[in-house]
Design an enzyme around this catalytic site. Structure first.
Site, short mmCIF file in Angstrom:
data_model
loop_
_atom_site.label_atom_id
_atom_site.label_comp_id
_atom_site.label_asym_id
_atom_site.label_seq_id
_atom_site.Cartn_x
_atom_site.Cartn_y
_atom_site.Cartn_z
CG HIS A 64 -1.68 1.28 1.39
ND1 HIS A 64 -2.53 1.83 0.46
CD2 HIS A 64 -1.63 2.16 2.43
CE1 HIS A 64 -2.99 2.99 0.91
NE2 HIS A 64 -2.46 3.21 2.10
CG HIS A 89 0.99 7.00 4.31
ND1 HIS A 89 1.43 6.14 3.33
CD2 HIS A 89 -0.29 6.67 4.57
CE1 HIS A 89 0.44 5.33 3.00
NE2 HIS A 89 -0.62 5.62 3.73
CD GLU A 93 -3.31 6.17 13.44
OE1 GLU A 93 -4.38 5.71 13.86
OE2 GLU A 93 -2.76 7.17 13.95
CG ASP A 94 -1.47 1.66 10.51
OD1 ASP A 94 -2.35 2.22 11.20
OD2 ASP A 94 -1.55 1.52 9.28
CG ASP A 158 -3.84 6.90 2.18
OD1 ASP A 158 -3.46 5.72 2.11
OD2 ASP A 158 -4.58 7.32 3.09
#
Length: 204
Positions: A64, A89, A93-94, A158
């Site tokens: 991705h 990116h 966050e992940d 995205d």
């Protein structure tokens, strides 16, 4: 490790390497300065951060960010800083247990960290009421635009890749993401003059 699992890992690795090589080839065909080393460093960092994680489609998750970076480079014409931010990116966050914004800035510089921070803040917008959520999301993006317009360009890349792969999600999620795209992302692409992406988002 079974033979089948080993074959799958080898196939995944080949897919990842081919995807990244295509990105490098696309970048090297542009007129941007040749900053292959920093892009490769960002790729390796993101690959390690997302190691073992799969998308709903079954693909390694790193595919991705590679796809987002590919769109940013090929379809919008962004340079190495944006490509690095696109690759990174989702890491804050992940993969919070593996990395943070300070580490991103230390390894890749302030400009990349600013972009990743802006993208992370957009992702983190969560409001109970849907209409209010749309307004808040737009507000966040406008604030991000004032700091660095490239945040919005990468976010559109995205969203475009997520829309291109929307079919693997549940129907209710497809509808929710599609509505958000129609009300927020397609109009933003139009406002920024990216008509090809605006049209594709609307068509999907």
């Amino acid at each position: 490790m079974t033979d089948e699992k080993l074959k799958q890992e080898q196939a995944d690795e080949e897919m990842i390497n081919q995807g990244f090589q295509k990105l490098l080839d696309t970048y090297l065909a542009t007129k941007h300065r040749r900053k292959v080393e920093i892009i490769t460093k960002a790729f390796n960092f993101a690959k390690q951060a997302h190691k073992g994680v799969k998308r709903r489609s079954g693909e390694p998750y790193i595919m991705h960010p590679i796809a987002v970076a590919q769109i940013a480079c090929e379809e919008i014409g962004l340079g190495s800083t944006s490509i690095c931010a696109a690759l990174l990116h989702d890491t804050v966050e992940d993969c919070a247990e593996k990395t943070n914004l300070k580490e991103i800035e230390k390894l890749f510089g302030k400009d990349v960290a600013v972009l990743v921070d802006g993208l992370t803040k957009i992702i983190q917008v969560q409001v109970a009421d849907k209409e209010e959520a749309h307004i808040e999301n737009i507000r966040k993006m406008l604030l991000a635009m004032n700091r660095d317009i490239r945040v919005i360009f990468i976010k559109l890349c995205d969203r475009l890749h997520n829309m291109r792969t929307l079919g693997v999600k549940r129907e209710d999620r497809q509808r929710a993401i599609a509505l958000e795209t129609m009300y927020i992302y397609a109009p933003l692409a139009h406002r920024l003059g990216i008509q090809k992406i605006k049209q594709e988002l609307e068509n999907i």
